[in-house]
Design a protein around this motif. Structure first.
Motif, PDB file in Angstrom:
ATOM      1  N   UNK A  65       9.394 -60.577 -32.997  1.00 43.94           N
ATOM      2  CA  UNK A  65       8.628 -62.018 -33.080  1.00 43.94           C
ATOM      3  C   UNK A  65       8.610 -62.622 -34.539  1.00 43.94           C
ATOM      4  N   UNK A  66       8.897 -61.567 -35.667  1.00 41.10           N
ATOM      5  CA  UNK A  66       8.889 -62.008 -37.017  1.00 41.10           C
ATOM      6  C   UNK A  66      10.357 -62.058 -37.401  1.00 41.10           C
ATOM      7  N   UNK A  67      10.678 -63.115 -38.301  1.00 38.76           N
ATOM      8  CA  UNK A  67      11.808 -63.253 -38.832  1.00 38.76           C
ATOM      9  C   UNK A  67      12.349 -61.925 -39.699  1.00 38.76           C
TER      10      UNK A  67
ATOM     11  N   UNK B  57       1.993 -68.393 -35.226  1.00 39.74           N
ATOM     12  CA  UNK B  57       3.091 -68.840 -35.949  1.00 39.74           C
ATOM     13  C   UNK B  57       4.359 -68.832 -34.908  1.00 39.74           C
ATOM     14  N   UNK B  59       8.111 -69.012 -34.329  1.00 43.40           N
ATOM     15  CA  UNK B  59       9.106 -68.600 -35.176  1.00 43.40           C
ATOM     16  C   UNK B  59      10.444 -69.175 -34.129  1.00 43.40           C
ATOM     17  N   UNK B  60      11.054 -70.364 -34.488  1.00 38.32           N
ATOM     18  CA  UNK B  60      12.051 -70.781 -33.477  1.00 38.32           C
ATOM     19  C   UNK B  60      13.298 -70.857 -33.856  1.00 38.32           C
ATOM     20  N   UNK B  61      14.220 -70.253 -33.214  1.00 35.98           N
ATOM     21  CA  UNK B  61      15.784 -70.213 -33.440  1.00 35.98           C
ATOM     22  C   UNK B  61      16.321 -71.061 -32.605  1.00 35.98           C
ATOM     23  N   UNK B  91      16.649 -72.154 -38.287  1.00 32.95           N
ATOM     24  CA  UNK B  91      15.158 -71.578 -37.708  1.00 32.95           C
ATOM     25  C   UNK B  91      14.342 -72.427 -38.288  1.00 32.95           C
ATOM     26  N   UNK B  92      13.081 -72.480 -37.784  1.00 30.41           N
ATOM     27  CA  UNK B  92      11.940 -73.302 -38.399  1.00 30.41           C
ATOM     28  C   UNK B  92      10.753 -72.413 -37.909  1.00 30.41           C
TER      29      UNK B  92
END
Lengths: 444, 125
Positions: A65-67, B57, B59-61, B91-92
């Motif tokens: 879930x985390x970049x 949060x 985290x959209x790709x 990504x955003x």
């Protein structure tokens, strides 16, 4: 064959991410057979990972879930694993079965498939890949049905995964028919899974590699693995992962016999490659460019640095290697292609990062001005994990250490003492940096 | 290969999407948290289906070929917060403070919602 610390270092770098000084000494004494057995068979009992658990700016990793946490999670395994060959082979399969642009949980699942079968049966691995959701969706195997067979997976199965040559366009078309029937399932929150639906499978007779039958998906994989081109193709690719010189014909034949004789097991082939004299050629002049992740993981192991922040993610990307996102189905271009001007600049920055935040750190005003040039160089070598350094580079580093002392005040005034300490600090930082970032640090 | 065996082997429920053994798992009692989101034509995938109330949060790709955006919408249809356009391959991150409930996650671009770019997430303990 003589067996020295240089042999151990070559073996541990090519089969993993480098050797510590203690490992080099221990396995030089243990001998060639014991060293290769340790590398290939792993540590046996005990935890697989050693050292502190990874963190990203103080937080536990959340790979799905985390970049970037997916990349950090895998990098951490490369840094802390007591079985580095397993991670190196996972990297090999990630490149061989290159998949990208798929949901992170699916990429992590695929990564576990590669690790689980890293040195096992290729048959099991290929069947796993054929059923893997990330691969199935990447190459449109999922939802390929009898009315419109998609040829992507069949084509790459033959060209990149299993044969390289020895097949026709018609073989691809017929295999694509046999591979139909997989169906993806989704709900209003995303992907659920993939099933095989016989209604969507082409149950007719297909002709592949001159054989006819009502082939099913698993039959296609078996036909590829039974093809005479398969064993030479795969063992040659494995060879090239570990050794820069092309494999001699006799080596390919011998490795192919090992592979077939073992029932398509990977480990005996890798063991034979790691024992081949060609792996140990030119020990004083390494000629394989470290892939970015090998450079980063290796330097972290060398310097006792662990995953604590996200810098490796964007820095490895800047070096040209974004794990879980290979540039195409053909994987990355290895070798000198890694050494673009921008990539080399980022490799230089990586050494800076290790100096500021990692095991190469030299705190302000801690340089020892009493050290002779040789002692300063020895201290830097120890901090950098005693990496391979050519005679030429050693001479230049020693010259730097000598030059750094020139023009220094020799009095006892406070400013004079301080200047000597500052100069010694800067020298130590420079030497450590150059040992990691210099030309020798890029090769193994 | 036995088809039933094959089918059984390849089907996996969302809960069985395996995270690495030593990875952090969703913290049921933690406030908010991070949620991975994948967008492509014309689907939205949510990597966690439940998250605790608090600041979430997203985290959209954008894995697709077109430009998309991402919005969090109440059941009543009110947009709580949304991103600007997300170009293909980029990504955003969208932080949103969410109370307990079920929310729709949509792409508001053109008719993308109607074409399938919508998902749900449950916020609760």
């Amino acid at each position: 064959m003589a067996w020295t610390e240089a042999h151990v270092e070559r073996l541990f770098w090519r089969a993993g991410f480098g050797a510590t000084r203690a490992e080099a000494e221990r396995f030089a004494k243990a001998g060639r057979a014991a060293a290769i057995a340790h590398v290939v068979d792993g540590p046996g009992n005990g935890p697989l990972l050693a050292g502190p658990a990874p963190r990203n700016d103080g937080k536990r990793l959340n790979p799905a879930n985390e970049w970037g946490d997916d990349v950090l999670w895998w990098l951490d395994r490369m840094v802390r694993s007591r079985y580095p060959l397993q991670e190196k082979m996972t990297l090999f399969w990630h490149d061989h079965f290159a998949t990208s642009d798929q949901d992170t949980p699916l990429m992590l699942r695929q990564n576990q498939l590669f690790r689980r079968n890293a040195l096992g049966s290729f048959r099991t691995l290929l069947r796993g890949v054929g059923n893997d959701p990330a691969m199935q969706m990447f190459l449109s195997l999922a939802d390929s049905d009898k009315d419109a067979p998609n040829e992507n997976f069949a084509r790459e199965l033959m060209e990149l995964f299993g044969l390289g040559s020895g097949y026709t366009e018609e073989d691809i078309r017929q295999a694509a028919r046999a591979l139909t029937g997989f169906e993806s399932h989704w709900d209003d929150s995303g992907f659920l899974g993939i099933t095989f639906n016989p209604e969507r499978h082409d149950g007719g007779v297909k002709r592949i590699f001159g054989q006819s039958g009502r082939f099913m998906p698993a039959d296609v994989l078996d036909l590829v693995m039974a093809h005479p081109r398969h064993a030479p193709f795969l063992v040659s690719k494995l060879w090239s992962f570990f050794i820069t010189a092309p494999p001699p014909g006799a080596a390919v034949s011998s490795l192919a016999r090992v592979y077939r004789g073992s029932g398509l097991q990977i480990k005996p082939v890798v063991r034979a490659i790691l024992g081949h004299p060609a792996l140990y050629s030119r020990l004083g002049a390494p000629d394989m460019v470290k892939a970015p992740v090998v450079y980063v993981a290796g330097s972290m192991r060398q310097t006792g640095t662990f995953v604590t922040d996200g810098a490796p993610v964007w820095m490895m990307e800047g070096m040209g290697q974004e794990l879980f996102s290979p540039p195409s189905v053909a994987g990355w271009d290895w070798g000198p292609a890694w050494m673009s001007s921008n990539a080399m600049r980022v490799r230089f920055d990586w050494a800076n990062h290790l100096l500021r935040h990692g095991g190469l750190n030299v705190a302000d005003d801690t340089g020892d001005p009493v050290l002779t040039p040789d002692q300063a160089l020895a201290a830097a070598l120890a901090a950098a994990g005693r990496p391979h350094v050519s005679g030429t580079a050693l001479t230049k580093l020693r010259t730097l250490a000598v030059t750094a002392r020139r023009g220094l005040p020799d009095g006892d005034d406070k400013w004079e003492v301080r200047e000597r300490v500052e100069r010694a600090t800067m020298l130590q930082r420079s030497l450590r940096h150059l040992l990691i970032s210099g030309p020798d640090g890029q090769l193994h | 290969m036995n088809l039933r065996v094959l089918a059984a082997a390849v089907v996996f429920a969302p809960a069985a999407i395996a995270l690495p053994a030593d990875a952090a798992r969703p913290q049921a009692r933690a406030a908010g948290g991070s949620v991975g989101i994948a967008e492509r034509e014309f689907r939205i995938s949510v990597y966690r289906r439940t998250v605790a109330p608090g600041t979430v949060r997203f985290n959209v790709r954008n894995f697709g070929e077109d430009v998309h955006d991402f919005a969090v919408v109440t059941r009543g249809g009110r947009i709580v917060r949304q991103t600007q356009a997300i170009a293909a391959g980029t990504t955003r991150t969208l932080p949103v403070r969410l109370g307990a409930g079920v929310y729709r996650l949509i792409c508001t671009t053109a008719d993308h919602d109607a074409r399938g770019m919508h998902a749900r997430i449950r916020v609760g303990r």
